[in-house]
Design a protein around this motif. Structure first.
Motif: not given
Length: 462
Positions: A144-154
């Motif tokens: 969740e930490a990784i994909t939630s950040s990727q949603l915002e551009g990480a």
């Protein structure tokens, strides 16, 4: 994303068809055309789909007037809608939602899957209490930490992000910082689930989410102070202008009251999943911050759903992975709600589908882990070597068998298994002495690393 066809507000459609101040308008329109269509065009189509005008207009039966069919559909929806007076959209409208049969069926399906999880846990076939923290750290909240950040551009790779979180390494750039922040954010939302939602808590969550990782000249833990903000889609198209900044405090106060209100029975009942989804949407809609609204909204979703003991399983469910897989549908669900009389049902359907996929993925994960565990235990039961090892050794071996090439350090093992570094180091040295791990020198510093050999299964004769 192609340009979305926006329906006229329902009130405008009615006025077009029934303007009694204009004598040339056919006042028998409703009786002749709309009323017969009410039984044909319900809240959903015959496949149970809750269609927005953008899709609806192409699925009207041949020979039927598409506007008449749409008006009939809207009448049926409004007749069964639940209006949320606390949650204002514009000056004259509030948000509402429906639960058609197809949505009710999906909620029932999710509830059955949750009950299945309870049966597994009570039967001691789920995650043992001693493994819970290990599972939490290394799997679903990490996801969740990784994909939630990727949603915002990480943009950091999954492998690098996993290594950072598993080994408690300091973030090296903004993308890693976003992921680290999101991991801390999810833990905070879960730790504080028994507390009421407040503006101060929302600000705290935002501060955690955006620490050293914020854009748009926004300030971590502070509301936006102007209206110079436009929400765009994946293609850079302007799709949404958030409410004026002067209304943020008032809107969030009402939202907190809604979040903290008891909705567990009677005419005030709101299904806990529906309520959590509404909170998710509303934070994104109010858009109280210059940046970090999505991360904060998803954290509040988890805070809300985990307040109910019946939904404990969500502590292990990652929704962002599946939002990311269908980001276009996620964005459309927001737009559909915002462009059709603030009907939340579009977003609710989207998120219920996402949740279904996420829970099914969890059970697939559990099945894989059970198979791996059973295979490993078969080896333990018949191996003379296994009888000479204790639980700590076996836990490390279980991970090593699963991931050839994985690196272990005393610090990491100590964190994962809740032992001291000295104890962890002893486990690793013992396994290396038995030729089950390979010793190597870390590239930086004096620490040793222990690597799972590619042929470990053969060495163990699994």
């Amino acid at each position: 994303m192609s340009k979305i066809r926006v329906p006229k507000p329902f009130s405008d459609l009615v006025n077009e068809f029934k303007n009694k101040n204009e004598p040339d308008v056919d006042h028998e329109f409703e009786e002749k055309k709309v009323v017969p269509s009410l039984s044909k065009y319900g809240a959903t189509d015959r496949k149970g789909r809750y269609l927005h005008w953008d899709e609806f207009k192409w699925r009207v039966e041949r020979g039927d007037d598409e506007l008449v069919a749409w008006v009939a559909t809207k009448i049926n929806r409004k007749a069964r809608a639940k209006y949320l007076q606390q949650l204002q959209a514009d000056k004259e409208s509030c948000f509402s939602y429906n639960i058609p049969d197809s949505l009710h069926a999906r909620l029932h399906s999710i509830d059955k899957m949750i009950a299945k999880g309870q049966e597994i846990r009570d039967g001691n076939n789920f995650i043992s209490s001693s493994d819970k923290q290990h599972y939490f750290v290394k799997s679903l909240m990490l996801e969740e930490a990784i994909t939630s950040s990727q949603l915002e551009g990480a943009s950091t790779t999954r492998e690098v992000a996993q290594e950072m979180l598993k080994k408690s390494l300091a973030p090296k750039d903004k993308s890693q910082q976003m992921i680290f922040n999101n991991y801390q954010l999810m833990k905070k939302a879960i730790e504080r689930r028994d507390e009421e939602l407040s503006i101060e808590f929302i600000l705290e969550l935002h501060s955690i989410a955006t620490y050293k990782a914020i854009d748009n000249a926004a300030i971590s833990g502070q509301f936006r102070q102007d209206n110079n903000i436009i929400v765009t889609d994946l293609y850079g198209e302007n799709v949404f202008y958030p409410p004026e900044s002067q209304t943020i405090q008032s809107r969030l106060k009402h939202l907190c009251n809604f979040a903290n209100q008891e909705h567990s029975q009677g005419s005030d009942f709101i299904h806990p999943i529906i309520k959590a989804i509404i909170l998710h949407f509303m934070i994104a809609y109010i858009h109280p911050f210059g940046d970090g609204n999505g991360r904060t909204a998803r954290a509040i979703f988890y805070w809300s759903i985990l307040r109910s003991n019946d939904y404990w399983l969500f502590e292990y469910v990652s929704i962002s992975k599946f939002i990311k897989e269908k980001r276009g549908a996620y964005d459309k669900a927001f737009i559909y709600t915002e462009t059709d009389d603030f009907d939340l049902t579009y977003f609710i359907y989207n998120q219920v589908e996402t949740i279904e996929k996420a829970i099914k993925s969890l059970y697939e994960y559990i099945d894989r882990k059970r198979d791996e565990f059973n295979q490993f235990m078969d080896w333990v039961n018949r191996s003379p070597l296994a009888k000479a090892l204790n639980r700590g050794h076996l836990e490390i071996l279980k991970e090593a068998v699963k991931s050839p090439g994985q690196e272990f350090t005393a610090k990491q093992v100590a964190i994962d298994f809740g032992v001291t570094e000295n104890t962890a180091r002893k486990y690793l040295v013992d396994l290396a002495d038995r030729d089950l791990l390979v010793i190597a020198q870390a590239k930086r510093g004096k620490a040793r690393i222990y690597i799972a050999p590619a042929n470990l299964k053969a060495r163990l004769e699994l």
